[in-house]
Each structure stands twice: as C-alpha cells, then as structure tokens.
Design a protein around this motif. Sequence first.
Motif, PDB file in Angstrom:
ATOM      1  N   GLU A 181      84.460 123.579 129.563  1.00 15.64           N
ATOM      2  CA  GLU A 181      85.499 122.552 129.615  1.00 15.64           C
ATOM      3  C   GLU A 181      86.388 122.594 128.361  1.00 15.64           C
ATOM      4  O   GLU A 181      85.839 122.696 127.271  1.00 15.64           O
ATOM      5  CB  GLU A 181      84.874 121.156 129.736  1.00 15.64           C
ATOM      6  N   GLU A 337      75.526 112.522 131.741  1.00 15.28           N
ATOM      7  CA  GLU A 337      75.824 113.810 132.385  1.00 15.28           C
ATOM      8  C   GLU A 337      75.529 113.767 133.884  1.00 15.28           C
ATOM      9  O   GLU A 337      76.246 114.372 134.683  1.00 15.28           O
ATOM     10  CB  GLU A 337      75.039 114.945 131.718  1.00 15.28           C
ATOM     11  N   TYR A 412      86.550 107.871 126.056  1.00 14.44           N
ATOM     12  CA  TYR A 412      85.180 107.530 126.444  1.00 14.44           C
ATOM     13  C   TYR A 412      84.963 106.014 126.396  1.00 14.44           C
ATOM     14  O   TYR A 412      84.676 105.374 127.405  1.00 14.44           O
ATOM     15  CB  TYR A 412      84.183 108.203 125.489  1.00 14.44           C
TER      16      TYR A 412
HETATM   17  N1  TRP Z   1      82.420 116.570 128.961  1.00 11.59           N
HETATM   18  C1  TRP Z   1      81.482 116.639 127.871  1.00 11.59           C
HETATM   19  C2  TRP Z   1      80.794 115.296 127.808  1.00 11.59           C
HETATM   20  O1  TRP Z   1      81.414 114.289 127.743  1.00 11.59           O
HETATM   21  C3  TRP Z   1      82.093 117.012 126.538  1.00 11.59           C
HETATM   22  C4  TRP Z   1      82.727 118.386 126.484  1.00 11.59           C
HETATM   23  C5  TRP Z   1      84.021 118.656 126.670  1.00 11.59           C
HETATM   24  C6  TRP Z   1      82.100 119.651 126.272  1.00 11.59           C
HETATM   25  N2  TRP Z   1      84.244 120.012 126.585  1.00 11.59           N
HETATM   26  C7  TRP Z   1      83.098 120.640 126.325  1.00 11.59           C
HETATM   27  C8  TRP Z   1      80.812 120.067 126.036  1.00 11.59           C
HETATM   28  C9  TRP Z   1      82.817 121.992 126.157  1.00 11.59           C
HETATM   29  C10 TRP Z   1      80.532 121.413 125.876  1.00 11.59           C
HETATM   30  C11 TRP Z   1      81.530 122.362 125.935  1.00 11.59           C
HETATM   31  O2  TRP Z   1      79.591 115.192 127.878  1.00 11.59           O
END
Ligand code: TRP
Length: 482
Positions: A181, A337, A412
Amino acid sequence: MQLRGPRRVTAVLSTVMITLTACSASNGATAPTPAPLAGGVRATVAAALPGAAGIGDPDFPEDGNGGYDVGHYALKLAYDPPTKNLSGTASVRATATQGLSRFDLDLHGYTVHRVSVDDKPASFTRRGDELVVSPASPIAKGAAFKVAVEYAGRPDPVRESPNLGTYGFIPTADGAFVTSEPNGSKTWFPCNDHPADKATFDFDVTVPAGTTVIANGEMRAAPATSGGTTTFAWRESNPMATYLATITMGRFDVRTGKTRGGIPMYAATDPAFRRKLDFLYDTSARTTDYWATVFGPYPFKSTGGVIDDFSSGYALENQTKPMYGGFEPDANIIAHEIAHQWFGNSVSITRWKDLWLNEGFATYAEWLWTEHDKGVPAQKTFEDMYAVARAPLWEYPPGVARRQDLFNVSVYTRGAMTLHVLRRRIGDEAFFRLLRTWTDRHKYGNATTGQFIELAEKVSGKPLGDLFDAWLFKARRPTILR
Ligand code: TRP
Ligand code: ZN
C-alpha cells in the motif's frame, strides 16, 4: 447537504478530461488511421487510441492506467532469496473500455524479456514506471484480451515515501515481506496499480525447498517439491485491489483450522515470533467472528494473519492475510486489520483522498473492540481523543487525505471520531444498520465518501451535512459532538 458531492465530481471530471485531451493531442499522430467509412468523423471517434498512463486519480496521476479493466492476474513467479532474483510470467486478463492502439501496465524495475497480447508477440517500451505495450493489431472497445509479460530482476521496493518508509516487495534474510500500500505492487508484477481496478488472482510461486510462500486466499493444491524447489499455488477468488496482494515468504510456523463460526483460518509466524502464533490465531479468529455479527457476513473464503521478522513497524491488511512487520500485535491492531477485510478490502476506495473510509472505519473498529472486549465505552475513547490538542488532528481534515501525507493520524483518529459522532446523532440501531447496508451494497466493489454520506442520510432519515462537513472537511476542531 449537497455542497461536497457535485464539487468533488466536477474536480474528477475536469482532470479526466484534461488527461484525455493531452493524450489525444500528443499521441493522435501515431494512432492508426481508420479505414475510410461513410461518415468519416464517426470512424475517427471509434479509432483505437492509446490508453491513458494513469487511471485518473488526481493525487496519483501515474498510478493505474486507462483504457482497460483487469479481471484476473495469473502470476507464475520464482524467487531465489540468496541472489534476490524474481522472475516469471504475469498473465493479465482484461477488457478494453475503449479502442486501444496501445496501453500501459505499471512496473518498476526488472528486465522485460517478452510481451504478448492474445498469444501474439507485442512490442513494448519502458517510460519510468510505465510498461507501454503495443499489440500487433488494435484491440476493439469491449473486447476481452490477455497480456503475458515475461520479466526478471532484483526487486527495488519504494523507499522515499514520506510517512511509510519502505513498501512493496522487500527482500528479507530468509525471503521477502510483501506489503504494497498504496502503490508498491508495481515493484513485483506488471499491473493496473490502483484500487479502482480490482481483480481475482492466481499465484504460483517457486522457492527453494524449506521456504514457505504465503499469498492471499487459499491454497489450490498442496505445495509440490522437486529438484530442491517447492511451488506454492494460491488463489484469491474474490476481487482484490493490487495493493492488498502478497507473496510473503520465508521460514514460518503455520497453524490452520477454522474459526468457531466456521471460517477457514491460516496463521503463520516467523520463528522469532513463534510464541505469538496461538495468540495471533485465536485473536484473528475471534475478531473475524465478532465483526461478522457487527459489520455483516465475512466477505472472503478464509481469514488469518502473518507475523514476519522484517521490522516495518506497520501492519497491512492484505486480503485474507493481514501482515504484522517485526512486532507483537495486540488485540486492537488485529481487530483493526481484520475490520479492514470489510472496510477497504471488500468495499474499496475509488480515490486515495477517500482513505478515511478504510482507516477511520478500521480505527473505529478498535474502539468497538475495546468496548466489546474490555467494557470501555467508545464514548470514553472519543472524549480522550477530543481532549488531545495534537495539531494534525484539527488542522488536517480527514475527508481529503493528501498524497504527501496519506496516512496522517487525522485520517485514522479523526476519521473514527467522525463515525462516533455520527453514531451519537443517529443512534445505535440506525448506525449499525448503516454499516451493514454499506458493506452489503458495495461488497467486492468500490465506493466514495459522497456515497457514504448519501447512504447515512437515507438510512437515518436525517440531514447530516453539518456533521460531515465539520468533521471531515474543516481544518479546525469541530464543536458538533452529536
Ligand atoms: N493500512 C495500514 C494500516 O493502517 C498502514 C499502511 C499503509 C502500510 N501502507 C503500508 C503498512 C505499507 C505496510 C506497508 O494498518
Ligand atoms: Zn489500517
């Protein structure tokens, strides 16, 4: 309140129009001249043109691509941890959404050896992170086609991201930690790297015997070992955003089974985290079953989690297999998660600025978990957060996540606060019915903030513009508390 909806739509539309204009202007000369037909203007309109280099997300203009929609990725890959060589073939099945003289895939690094379209050799060039493919003959609008890309090289994950460190395909001592991500999938396979284009996936990954490969979904067959290598075959049979795909690998202890609610489970830990395997397994199972009673039926065929020893300091909600990078997750982050499987994974965003639809909801899920498991009301968590003078929370409106600071704490925490204030305004019955209607209506699809606001007003029968405006879009601490 109608204010935001139209304004947002207009902004997106004008960007798309600029992109299209720029494309036809710069590429019109190279587009094949259509055969003369009666009504020459119509023939020109129907001509095959290059697909855009981006899918049309104004904040990420190069991410994803235009002109086609992917239905399925079949990735046949091999990875050798000692040499860090990733090689293989990605087959992409897609449907053309316009006549295509050529189109792009997103790919960062690697040597591309061969590209074919519908099994016929295609020419290609590289332009930054775009792999530009020119099929031997144009693809008609609406036609299904298959692109196969043969490639090899050493993965080069994304490193300079402002608040995320390194992401994408990250080589580790014993394999790789693969968390992509927002746009790191292009560091390991050619793709339409944007959540607006979801697809199903098959993964066939060959590694040295003794290494375990963990991908999304379920195993299609038992791992097959011969000549010192093992091939793992995984399938994600529900649509998935590219950033949620993974082929994390290394030495792992694995525990499988079913949740009490009957959902197949797969949990794995790096040997350094072996003592947490049962906790990971049990908590992932409990939260999956609990959220199914709160958010609606679990959308996927299996659930689970993985703790690797790569110290990303983050977790990522990879579809069916959330990953925790180098730390011992507590129940709250596991609940977060797992909640993403509904919010983000099944119901996905259409533009990155709407990220609070993922992170605000998953953070609110943590508060709901604390309420359920520890008896601490979400109202108490809200009050603690509201008392915080932390500037970003009040200066950064969570409803418009910014490219350079996508994962700001406001997206968040203030995103979660927005949901809590909404819950107070419309009451528990309407609030939880709204969440279940949202996950049901957009199951396996994409949605926008405007659609959420509209649905909230419809389900509650109350005008909510003042609330969302203050909480999502204003750069100051809201005074509306219910
Ligand atoms: N979406 C993840 C969370 O909120 C955070 C995140 C964003 C992330 N980009 C990432 C984690 C890339 C690992 C690698 O839990
Ligand atoms: Zn999250």
